[in-house]
Design an enzyme around this catalytic site. Structure first.
Site, PDB file in Angstrom:
ATOM      1  N   ASP A 186      14.019   2.734  10.628  1.00  0.00           N
ATOM      2  CA  ASP A 186      13.154   1.887  11.447  1.00  0.00           C
ATOM      3  C   ASP A 186      12.230   2.844  12.197  1.00  0.00           C
ATOM      4  OD1 ASP A 186      11.885   0.379  13.340  1.00  0.00           O
ATOM      5  OD2 ASP A 186      13.696  -0.575  14.120  1.00  0.00           O
ATOM      6  N   VAL A 187      10.953   2.858  11.825  1.00  0.00           N
ATOM      7  CA  VAL A 187      10.039   3.871  12.373  1.00  0.00           C
ATOM      8  C   VAL A 187       9.744   3.669  13.858  1.00  0.00           C
ATOM      9  CG1 VAL A 187       8.907   4.482  10.194  1.00  0.00           C
ATOM     10  CG2 VAL A 187       8.002   2.577  11.565  1.00  0.00           C
ATOM     11  N   ASP A 245      11.585   3.494   4.447  1.00  0.00           N
ATOM     12  CA  ASP A 245      11.309   2.081   4.730  1.00  0.00           C
ATOM     13  C   ASP A 245      12.506   1.456   5.431  1.00  0.00           C
ATOM     14  OD1 ASP A 245       8.977   0.117   3.174  1.00  0.00           O
ATOM     15  OD2 ASP A 245      10.588  -0.866   4.279  1.00  0.00           O
ATOM     16  N   ASN A 262       2.362   4.704   7.411  1.00  0.00           N
ATOM     17  CA  ASN A 262       1.741   3.518   6.801  1.00  0.00           C
ATOM     18  C   ASN A 262       2.416   2.217   7.228  1.00  0.00           C
ATOM     19  OD1 ASN A 262       0.564   1.840   4.394  1.00  0.00           O
ATOM     20  ND2 ASN A 262       2.785   1.808   4.078  1.00  0.00           N
ATOM     21  N   TYR A 306      -2.198  -7.600  16.663  1.00  0.00           N
ATOM     22  CA  TYR A 306      -2.531  -6.735  15.521  1.00  0.00           C
ATOM     23  C   TYR A 306      -3.833  -5.982  15.812  1.00  0.00           C
ATOM     24  CZ  TYR A 306      -3.025  -5.314  10.599  1.00  0.00           C
ATOM     25  OH  TYR A 306      -3.137  -4.590   9.443  1.00  0.00           O
ATOM     26  N   VAL A 345      -6.077  -6.112   1.343  1.00  0.00           N
ATOM     27  CA  VAL A 345      -5.435  -5.471   0.194  1.00  0.00           C
ATOM     28  C   VAL A 345      -4.291  -6.404  -0.251  1.00  0.00           C
ATOM     29  CG1 VAL A 345      -4.196  -3.438  -0.643  1.00  0.00           C
ATOM     30  CG2 VAL A 345      -5.991  -3.176   1.094  1.00  0.00           C
ATOM     31  N   ALA A 346      -4.140  -6.556  -1.554  1.00  0.00           N
ATOM     32  CA  ALA A 346      -3.192  -7.538  -2.101  1.00  0.00           C
ATOM     33  C   ALA A 346      -1.745  -7.107  -1.883  1.00  0.00           C
ATOM     34  CB  ALA A 346      -3.462  -7.740  -3.585  1.00  0.00           C
ATOM     35  N   ILE A 403       0.838  -1.204   0.000  1.00  0.00           N
ATOM     36  CA  ILE A 403       0.000   0.000   0.000  1.00  0.00           C
ATOM     37  C   ILE A 403       0.872   1.252   0.000  1.00  0.00           C
ATOM     38  CG2 ILE A 403      -1.731   1.310   1.314  1.00  0.00           C
ATOM     39  CD1 ILE A 403      -2.728  -1.416   2.460  1.00  0.00           C
TER      40      ILE A 403
HETATM   41  N1  LIG Z   1      -2.708  -5.645   3.237  1.00  0.00           N
HETATM   42  C1  LIG Z   1      -3.811  -5.619   3.963  1.00  0.00           C
HETATM   43  O1  LIG Z   1      -4.733  -6.437   3.765  1.00  0.00           O
HETATM   44  C2  LIG Z   1      -3.978  -4.566   5.032  1.00  0.00           C
HETATM   45  C3  LIG Z   1      -5.250  -4.423   5.611  1.00  0.00           C
HETATM   46  C4  LIG Z   1      -5.423  -3.463   6.603  1.00  0.00           C
HETATM   47  C5  LIG Z   1      -4.374  -2.656   6.972  1.00  0.00           C
HETATM   48  N2  LIG Z   1      -3.153  -2.808   6.395  1.00  0.00           N
HETATM   49  C6  LIG Z   1      -2.072  -1.928   6.843  1.00  0.00           C
HETATM   50  O2  LIG Z   1      -1.512  -1.283   5.727  1.00  0.00           O
HETATM   51  C7  LIG Z   1      -0.176  -0.882   6.034  1.00  0.00           C
HETATM   52  C8  LIG Z   1       0.746  -1.288   4.898  1.00  0.00           C
HETATM   53  O3  LIG Z   1       0.810  -2.709   4.860  1.00  0.00           O
HETATM   54  P1  LIG Z   1       0.916  -3.547   3.496  1.00  0.00           P
HETATM   55  O4  LIG Z   1      -0.292  -4.386   3.421  1.00  0.00           O
HETATM   56  O5  LIG Z   1       1.280  -2.670   2.364  1.00  0.00           O
HETATM   57  O6  LIG Z   1       2.101  -4.533   3.898  1.00  0.00           O
HETATM   58  P2  LIG Z   1       3.586  -4.736   3.313  1.00  0.00           P
HETATM   59  O7  LIG Z   1       4.167  -5.773   4.199  1.00  0.00           O
HETATM   60  O8  LIG Z   1       3.529  -4.969   1.854  1.00  0.00           O
HETATM   61  O9  LIG Z   1       4.292  -3.329   3.552  1.00  0.00           O
HETATM   62  C9  LIG Z   1       4.689  -2.906   4.821  1.00  0.00           C
HETATM   63  C10 LIG Z   1       5.918  -2.035   4.631  1.00  0.00           C
HETATM   64  O10 LIG Z   1       6.305  -1.537   5.914  1.00  0.00           O
HETATM   65  C11 LIG Z   1       7.718  -1.665   6.023  1.00  0.00           C
HETATM   66  N3  LIG Z   1       8.083  -1.727   7.454  1.00  0.00           N
HETATM   67  C12 LIG Z   1       7.814  -2.724   8.329  1.00  0.00           C
HETATM   68  N4  LIG Z   1       8.343  -2.440   9.534  1.00  0.00           N
HETATM   69  C13 LIG Z   1       8.979  -1.246   9.405  1.00  0.00           C
HETATM   70  C14 LIG Z   1       9.726  -0.431  10.299  1.00  0.00           C
HETATM   71  N5  LIG Z   1       9.946  -0.804  11.560  1.00  0.00           N
HETATM   72  N6  LIG Z   1      10.214   0.741   9.844  1.00  0.00           N
HETATM   73  C15 LIG Z   1      10.008   1.123   8.557  1.00  0.00           C
HETATM   74  N7  LIG Z   1       9.327   0.389   7.664  1.00  0.00           N
HETATM   75  C16 LIG Z   1       8.810  -0.781   8.082  1.00  0.00           C
HETATM   76  C17 LIG Z   1       8.033  -2.944   5.270  1.00  0.00           C
HETATM   77  O11 LIG Z   1       9.413  -3.037   4.916  1.00  0.00           O
HETATM   78  C18 LIG Z   1       7.106  -2.818   4.066  1.00  0.00           C
HETATM   79  O12 LIG Z   1       7.704  -2.078   3.022  1.00  0.00           O
HETATM   80  C19 LIG Z   1       0.150  -1.547   7.376  1.00  0.00           C
HETATM   81  O13 LIG Z   1       0.016  -0.602   8.410  1.00  0.00           O
HETATM   82  C20 LIG Z   1      -0.912  -2.624   7.493  1.00  0.00           C
HETATM   83  O14 LIG Z   1      -1.164  -2.983   8.831  1.00  0.00           O
HETATM   84  C21 LIG Z   1      -2.930  -3.750   5.431  1.00  0.00           C
END
Ligand SMILES: NC(=O)c1ccc[n+]([C@@H]2O[C@H](COP(=O)([O-])OP(=O)(O)OC[C@H]3O[C@@H](n4cnc5c(N)ncnc54)[C@H](O)[C@@H]3O)[C@@H](O)[C@H]2O)c1
Length: 270
Positions: free
Chosen positions: A56-57, A35, A83, A157, A190-191, A16
């Site tokens: 690292d956030v 990231d 995000n 979570y 979300v994919a 996302i």
């Molecule tokens: N994919 C879903 O179905 C879904 C649904 C609801 C919410 N979300 C939320 O959307 C957001 C994005 O997730 P996504 O689905 O794109 O997953 P993803 O795993 O594809 O992306 C997550 C990104 O966060 C980065 N990340 C992880 N820990 C980190 C840190 N400590 N510091 C910096 N970067 C870090 C990862 O390297 C990755 O690039 C998240 O907050 C997730 O909880 C996702």
């Protein structure tokens, strides 16, 4: 509120976040792709003529330094998108599990808390004072539908995403009058790699081991909804509109809703 010239997106290297970076760049913003995965941040930044930052956030000093550095070397941050997020899954005994999952239990809770909640607090602490001085700015915090409903099979979570929604409500209430636009994003599936679908696979099915309800959105579709609704000034952004019905059912009769979730859980175990 003015246009978005500079945006920071955490977790911008994948999923996302990556789609948000692409959409914001298409709209004309200089995007900082932040990231923990340096390689993916650089790949995305190169593609969109943005700026990559490895971070690292969950490290407050690093988040503060990022905001300071971006403001001085790229420009005033018009939009900060928190995000980055993680989910590990419970062990086999459910919400109380001390075993199983992808990391030791204490680590799972601590990392989920620090990345899903405290990172959003750190970013807001660093950037909102600057936005207040300018009299405008935008914050988007990505939580989850699990922050309004619940994620069966991941107590850490669900808990931390509820906290993210709560914190973002406080931001909207405290700083809305001062010109800060605040949005919280609560998607269902979300994919992305988070649900087991690789970036660029083109797949929008088969996530959550096939247990996805209500369909899986592409990251690009989710990003468009998020940016469009944030620009309209919406607080609650639901990429899946059915979540609105579920919240109403939950708040209308909480006990009945718990019963429905138990039934859903049983169906997943069959
Ligand atoms: N994919 C879903 O179905 C879904 C649904 C609801 C919410 N979300 C939320 O959307 C957001 C994005 O997730 P996504 O689905 O794109 O997953 P993803 O795993 O594809 O992306 C997550 C990104 O966060 C980065 N990340 C992880 N820990 C980190 C840190 N400590 N510091 C910096 N970067 C870090 C990862 O390297 C990755 O690039 C998240 O907050 C997730 O909880 C996702």
């Amino acid at each position: 509120m003015g246009r978005i010239d500079v945006a920071v997106v955490t977790g911008g290297g994948h999923g996302i976040g990556r789609a948000l970076c692409r959409r914001l760049a298409k709209d004309g913003a200089k995007v900082v792709v932040a990231d923990i995965d340096s390689e993916s941040a650089h790949t995305v930044a190169t593609e969109i003529a943005g700026v990559a930052r490895q971070i690292d956030v969950s490290d407050e000093a690093a988040v503060t330094a990022l905001v300071d550095e971006v403001e001085s070397s790229v420009g005033p941050i018009d939009l900060f998108v928190s995000n980055a997020g993680v989910g590990f899954g419970d062990g086999k005994s459910g919400a109380i599990s001390a075993e199983g999952g992808m990391n030791p239990i204490d680590d799972r809770w601590t990392i989920s808390w620090n990345v899903n909640v405290m990172a959003q607090v750190y970013a807001a602490r660093a950037v909102i004072p600057r936005m207040l001085q300018r009299g405008e700015g935008r914050i988007i915090n990505v939580a989850s539908a699990a922050g309004l409903l619940s994620q069966i099979g991941d107590a850490a979570y669900s808990t931390t995403k509820h906290a993210s929604v709560g914190f973002t409500e406080s931001l909207a209430i405290d700083y809305g009058d001062a010109g800060i636009s605040v949005s919280v994003v609560c998607p269902q599936a979300v994919a992305t790699r988070m649900i087991g679908i690789e970036d660029d696979s083109g797949k929008t099915e088969g996530g959550f081991r096939g247990n996805d309800v209500d369909g899986i959105l592409s990251a690009e579709a989710a990003a468009d909804i998020i940016v469009d609704q944030a620009l309209e000034g919406r607080f609650l952004i639901l990429t899946h509109p059915t979540v609105s019905t579920y919240i109403q059912r939950k708040t209308g009769d909480y006990d009945r809703w718990i019963g429905g979730m138990r039934k859903f859980r049983r169906s997943l175990l069959e």
